[in-house]
Design a protein around this motif. Structure first.
Motif, PDB file in Angstrom:
ATOM      1  N   ASN A   2       0.795  -1.280   0.063  1.00 51.19           N
ATOM      2  CA  ASN A   2       0.137   0.019   0.123  1.00 51.19           C
ATOM      3  C   ASN A   2       0.908   1.331   0.053  1.00 51.19           C
ATOM      4  O   ASN A   2       0.398   2.491   0.369  1.00 51.19           O
ATOM      5  CB  ASN A   2      -0.985  -0.093   1.230  1.00 51.19           C
ATOM      6  N   PHE A   3       2.124   0.881  -0.345  1.00 52.74           N
ATOM      7  CA  PHE A   3       3.243   2.377  -0.547  1.00 52.74           C
ATOM      8  C   PHE A   3       2.667   3.235  -1.580  1.00 52.74           C
ATOM      9  O   PHE A   3       2.354   2.788  -2.721  1.00 52.74           O
ATOM     10  CB  PHE A   3       4.446   1.625  -0.497  1.00 52.74           C
ATOM     11  N   ALA A   4       2.793   4.485  -1.296  1.00 49.64           N
ATOM     12  CA  ALA A   4       2.466   5.383  -2.340  1.00 49.64           C
ATOM     13  C   ALA A   4       3.577   5.423  -3.315  1.00 49.64           C
ATOM     14  O   ALA A   4       4.493   6.620  -3.206  1.00 49.64           O
ATOM     15  CB  ALA A   4       1.959   6.677  -1.653  1.00 49.64           C
ATOM     16  N   TYR A   5       3.934   4.702  -4.218  1.00 49.06           N
ATOM     17  CA  TYR A   5       4.993   4.682  -5.045  1.00 49.06           C
ATOM     18  C   TYR A   5       4.997   6.011  -6.122  1.00 49.06           C
ATOM     19  O   TYR A   5       6.088   6.372  -6.527  1.00 49.06           O
ATOM     20  CB  TYR A   5       5.145   3.558  -6.077  1.00 49.06           C
ATOM     21  N   ASN A   6       3.733   6.543  -6.131  1.00 48.54           N
ATOM     22  CA  ASN A   6       3.427   7.571  -7.258  1.00 48.54           C
ATOM     23  C   ASN A   6       4.339   9.030  -6.779  1.00 48.54           C
ATOM     24  O   ASN A   6       4.716   9.910  -7.413  1.00 48.54           O
ATOM     25  CB  ASN A   6       2.260   7.885  -7.634  1.00 48.54           C
ATOM     26  N   LYS A   7       4.236   8.998  -5.389  1.00 54.72           N
ATOM     27  CA  LYS A   7       4.929  10.480  -4.966  1.00 54.72           C
ATOM     28  C   LYS A   7       5.864  10.240  -3.786  1.00 54.72           C
ATOM     29  O   LYS A   7       6.495  11.135  -3.560  1.00 54.72           O
ATOM     30  CB  LYS A   7       3.758  11.057  -4.205  1.00 54.72           C
ATOM     31  N   ASN A   8       6.217   8.688  -3.405  1.00 54.94           N
ATOM     32  CA  ASN A   8       7.246   8.921  -2.303  1.00 54.94           C
ATOM     33  C   ASN A   8       8.155   8.065  -2.795  1.00 54.94           C
ATOM     34  O   ASN A   8       7.941   7.168  -3.749  1.00 54.94           O
ATOM     35  CB  ASN A   8       6.617   8.436  -0.883  1.00 54.94           C
ATOM     36  N   SER A   9       9.592   8.187  -2.016  1.00 55.17           N
ATOM     37  CA  SER A   9      10.745   7.393  -2.459  1.00 55.17           C
ATOM     38  C   SER A   9      11.150   6.818  -1.230  1.00 55.17           C
ATOM     39  O   SER A   9      10.806   7.170  -0.190  1.00 55.17           O
ATOM     40  CB  SER A   9      11.829   8.474  -2.747  1.00 55.17           C
TER      41      SER A   9
ATOM     42  N   LEU B 109       9.496   3.370  -9.597  1.00 55.15           N
ATOM     43  CA  LEU B 109      10.119   3.099  -8.207  1.00 55.15           C
ATOM     44  C   LEU B 109      11.299   3.756  -7.989  1.00 55.15           C
ATOM     45  O   LEU B 109      12.418   4.089  -8.903  1.00 55.15           O
ATOM     46  CB  LEU B 109      10.091   1.602  -8.192  1.00 55.15           C
ATOM     47  N   HIS B 110      11.273   4.453  -6.815  1.00 55.31           N
ATOM     48  CA  HIS B 110      12.480   5.258  -6.584  1.00 55.31           C
ATOM     49  C   HIS B 110      13.052   4.697  -5.102  1.00 55.31           C
ATOM     50  O   HIS B 110      12.374   4.941  -4.255  1.00 55.31           O
ATOM     51  CB  HIS B 110      12.354   6.547  -6.683  1.00 55.31           C
ATOM     52  N   ILE B 111      14.293   4.009  -5.183  1.00 56.19           N
ATOM     53  CA  ILE B 111      14.931   3.804  -3.958  1.00 56.19           C
ATOM     54  C   ILE B 111      16.155   4.477  -3.767  1.00 56.19           C
ATOM     55  O   ILE B 111      17.106   4.022  -4.833  1.00 56.19           O
ATOM     56  CB  ILE B 111      15.232   2.167  -3.790  1.00 56.19           C
TER      57      ILE B 111
ATOM     58  N   LYS C  47      16.243   2.223 -10.761  1.00 59.59           N
ATOM     59  CA  LYS C  47      15.593   2.477 -12.014  1.00 59.59           C
ATOM     60  C   LYS C  47      15.274   2.032 -13.140  1.00 59.59           C
ATOM     61  O   LYS C  47      14.456   2.349 -14.068  1.00 59.59           O
ATOM     62  CB  LYS C  47      16.861   3.839 -12.522  1.00 59.59           C
ATOM     63  N   ASN C  48      15.931   0.784 -13.121  1.00 59.97           N
ATOM     64  CA  ASN C  48      15.532  -0.362 -14.270  1.00 59.97           C
ATOM     65  C   ASN C  48      14.163  -1.050 -14.049  1.00 59.97           C
ATOM     66  O   ASN C  48      13.774  -1.826 -14.728  1.00 59.97           O
ATOM     67  CB  ASN C  48      16.644  -1.285 -14.429  1.00 59.97           C
TER      68      ASN C  48
ATOM     69  N   GLN D 277       6.479  -4.145 -13.777  1.00 57.57           N
ATOM     70  CA  GLN D 277       7.028  -4.909 -12.880  1.00 57.57           C
ATOM     71  C   GLN D 277       6.932  -4.502 -11.496  1.00 57.57           C
ATOM     72  O   GLN D 277       6.566  -5.290 -10.533  1.00 57.57           O
ATOM     73  CB  GLN D 277       8.567  -4.651 -13.095  1.00 57.57           C
ATOM     74  N   LEU D 278       6.680  -3.325 -11.382  1.00 54.37           N
ATOM     75  CA  LEU D 278       6.406  -2.742  -9.862  1.00 54.37           C
ATOM     76  C   LEU D 278       4.767  -3.125  -9.578  1.00 54.37           C
ATOM     77  O   LEU D 278       4.652  -3.398  -8.488  1.00 54.37           O
ATOM     78  CB  LEU D 278       6.366  -1.126  -9.999  1.00 54.37           C
ATOM     79  N   GLN D 279       3.970  -3.093 -10.517  1.00 55.43           N
ATOM     80  CA  GLN D 279       2.453  -3.335 -10.526  1.00 55.43           C
ATOM     81  C   GLN D 279       2.379  -4.684  -9.917  1.00 55.43           C
ATOM     82  O   GLN D 279       1.546  -5.158  -9.024  1.00 55.43           O
ATOM     83  CB  GLN D 279       1.616  -3.058 -11.612  1.00 55.43           C
ATOM     84  N   LYS D 280       3.266  -5.879 -10.492  1.00 56.84           N
ATOM     85  CA  LYS D 280       3.213  -7.170 -10.134  1.00 56.84           C
ATOM     86  C   LYS D 280       3.831  -7.547  -8.794  1.00 56.84           C
ATOM     87  O   LYS D 280       3.007  -8.015  -8.103  1.00 56.84           O
ATOM     88  CB  LYS D 280       4.091  -7.695 -11.212  1.00 56.84           C
ATOM     89  N   PHE D 281       4.770  -6.531  -8.421  1.00 50.40           N
ATOM     90  CA  PHE D 281       5.365  -6.560  -6.844  1.00 50.40           C
ATOM     91  C   PHE D 281       4.052  -6.230  -5.881  1.00 50.40           C
ATOM     92  O   PHE D 281       3.913  -6.792  -4.971  1.00 50.40           O
ATOM     93  CB  PHE D 281       6.431  -5.783  -6.752  1.00 50.40           C
ATOM     94  N   VAL D 282       3.542  -5.022  -6.261  1.00 51.37           N
ATOM     95  CA  VAL D 282       2.493  -4.685  -5.318  1.00 51.37           C
ATOM     96  C   VAL D 282       1.245  -5.686  -5.152  1.00 51.37           C
ATOM     97  O   VAL D 282       0.597  -5.818  -4.269  1.00 51.37           O
ATOM     98  CB  VAL D 282       2.082  -3.402  -5.904  1.00 51.37           C
ATOM     99  N   GLU D 283       1.019  -6.380  -6.329  1.00 57.82           N
ATOM    100  CA  GLU D 283      -0.178  -7.266  -6.463  1.00 57.82           C
ATOM    101  C   GLU D 283       0.313  -8.462  -5.669  1.00 57.82           C
ATOM    102  O   GLU D 283      -0.262  -8.973  -4.631  1.00 57.82           O
ATOM    103  CB  GLU D 283      -0.473  -7.709  -7.786  1.00 57.82           C
ATOM    104  N   LEU D 284       1.547  -9.051  -5.674  1.00 56.89           N
ATOM    105  CA  LEU D 284       1.936 -10.079  -4.970  1.00 56.89           C
ATOM    106  C   LEU D 284       2.124  -9.893  -3.272  1.00 56.89           C
ATOM    107  O   LEU D 284       1.932 -10.728  -2.576  1.00 56.89           O
ATOM    108  CB  LEU D 284       3.182 -10.626  -5.475  1.00 56.89           C
TER     109      LEU D 284
END
Length: 538
Positions: free
Chosen positions: A362-369, A386-388, A400-401, A406-413
């Motif tokens: 439930n992390f706000a990937y669209n605005k947070n790092s 995704l920004h780490i 960055k890659n 891929q991010l959406q797949k991680f969130v779903e899992l």
């Protein structure tokens, strides 16, 4: 402050089994750097044991001390390709004529191999002097002397009663079936996590094999650079590695520091004649290119060598306090382990794992790092999915890659895993059943759910169905140049029905589709009544 050229080498899938009959090691040569300045807590354990580092009585050692001990062990060690049927007793007796053996173990990887550590380094030289270069008949051989040997029986047809089953050390992770069984019969998710760690962590034998690999490559590189060292890097030494993971190494040319530390008397200073290149990066590229060529042409067992010389390779500088600075960034790890305070977190591993999935699901990937160094979230400085933040070079994004899918797949899992763990406390299956639960349900879902998933027909996304429908419409309009005005209503109703079935369709798709329909119908205002059925079914 002395400068050290550092290059990174990689040996892929150490000890792992692959299809096809090829020499066991596959090595890649890269020019990426990597600082290693962390300390580990280890102690020597007998062959076959597992280093956990959790005993409070274990003496603390600096990482440099651990590397020195392991490197000295590797220099006294040889790697021998043995016949499949061999007497272990006679094998050890044969090697003992060159000196006392400290320890040994066997492993299988496209054949039987023995890793033998002598007590004295002179025993290795004695063994090399008694070994001859083979003759391959029509083929020519390169007379290269290494510590990688091939042992043959003088009389292979002669059977001896002393042949016994040799116990081999596993250098690959357990199979999915075995891992599932171990996790299935664990008492709790906490026990499952401990079992997973025990089964996958790098063993003492695997650690020795990794340092031996570095030592064998160092022998080749030392022919050109006598003061060089090849050290393991990354997960092989930072306790995050697992059986079967890659072996990363870096080539350290520390000759400058050794020379600068020497004091000479008299009025003169002697220097070596050397060649100059435009930059440190060019020097690193040339050095790695030469080492790569040597491995490819002379290194026994080295196949598929790739030289990736255009990667980013900064200069590493190290001072007397083990302070590691890369391009002005402080990358120093804590040297004194006593300064690391134990965690005061008393939550169970099961709860921590569940909350991890809940948080990042439930992390706000669209605005947070994600800020690793400070352990918190922060405002996102760029538009990457995704920004780490790189904990050392804070202006870089280490993820960055990762793309949006891929991010959406991680969130779903992550969300699915959190939901699965929440159900465990409500209805845990009995040990006699074959139903997956806990960590096994997260890691090995295909074992029990393959039939169920195969029986479920996944509905195609709305965008794919609309694309297929549009192609059908265009095809039908091309085949027949007639249409009736009544067909518009029937076709539009079919489109609306498709859009209603899947709520993921966007309003923009509907508008585009309707405009395309109108365009097709405007171009041709005639059609036969028989065409209605075809378009409606499409």
């Amino acid at each position: 402050m002395a400068a050290c050229r550092v290059g990174l080498l990689r040996w892929l899938h150490l000890g792992a089994h692959a299809r096809g009959r090829v020499p066991p090691p596959i090595r890649r040569l890269l020019s990426c750097p990597g600082p290693v300045a962390t300390d580990l807590k280890r102690e020597e354990q007998p062959s076959g044991s597992v280093v956990t580092g959790s005993e409070d009585s274990t003496p603390l050692k600096r990482f440099s001390e651990v590397q020195k001990e392991r490197r000295e062990q590797a220099q006294r060690t040889v790697l021998i390709h043995c016949p499949n049927k061999i007497s272990e007793k006679k094998f050890l007796k044969y090697l003992s004529q060159h000196g006392h053996i400290n320890n040994h173990f066997f492993y299988e990887s496209f054949g039987l191999y023995a890793v033998v550590e002598f007590c004295q380094k002179e025993s290795v030289a004695s063994f090399q002097n008694s070994t001859h270069t083979p003759s391959l008949g029509a083929e020519a051989v390169i007379p290269f002397r290494s510590r990688f040997f091939n042992l043959k029986l003088k009389n292979p047809s002669t059977k001896t009663s002393e042949q016994s089953h040799i116990q081999c050390s596993d250098q690959s992770p357990p199979s999915s079936k075995k891992l599932f069984e171990l996790l299935h019969y664990a008492e709790s998710i906490d026990n499952q996590l401990h079992t997973l760690l025990k089964e996958l962590q790098i063993t003492e034998e695997n650690t020795k094999l990794r340092y031996l690999t570095c030592s064998l490559i160092e022998d080749i590189a030392a022919a050109y650079f006598p003061y060089c060292t090849v050290r393991p890097f990354g997960s092989s030494v930072n306790s995050f590695g697992k059986l079967g993971c890659n072996l990363d190494m870096f080539l350290d040319l520390d000759e400058l520091e050794k020379l600068n530390s020497r004091k000479t008397s008299g009025n003169f200073l002697t220097e070596f004649q050397v060649k100059s290149v435009p930059s440190e990066r060019v020097a690193t590229q040339k050095i790695l290119s030469v080492v790569g060529e040597c491995l490819d042409h002379f290194g026994p067992g080295c196949v598929g060598v790739q030289k990736i010389l255009n990667a980013r390779c900064p200069l590493v500088r190290i001072d007397a306090e083990d302070k590691c600075v890369i391009e002005g960034h402080n990358c120093t790890f804590i040297s004194d382990l006593k300064r690391i305070k134990p965690s005061e977190n008393t939550e169970t591993l099961e709860l921590l794992l569940k909350e991890f999935f809940e948080y990042f699901g439930n992390f706000a990937y669209n605005k947070n790092s994600i800020n690793i160094r400070q352990g918190r979230e922060q405002n996102k400085p760029e538009s990457s999915p995704l920004h780490i933040q790189n904990p050392f070079e804070t202006s870089l994004n280490i993820s960055k890659n990762v793309n949006q899918s891929q991010l959406q797949k991680f969130v779903e899992l992550a969300r699915e895993s959190a939901w699965t763990l929440q159900q465990e406390g409500k209805d845990r299956p009995s040990p006699s059943s074959n139903q997956l639960w806990g960590l096994a349900a997260l890691l090995l879902p295909s074992v029990a759910n393959s039939k169920a998933l195969a029986g479920k027909k996944r509905k195609r996304p709305a965008s794919e169905r609309i694309k297929t429908l549009l192609e059908s419409i265009k095809s039908n309009n091309t085949e027949d140049s007639t249409d009736t005005s009544g067909e518009k209503t029937t076709l539009l109703e079919s489109i609306k029905s498709n859009n209603t079935e899947d709520s993921t369709n966007t309003s923009g798709e509907k508008t585009t589709l309707l405009e395309s329909i109108k365009s097709n119908n405007t171009e041709d205002s005639t059609n036969t009544s028989g065409e209605k059925t075809i378009n409606t079914q499409g």
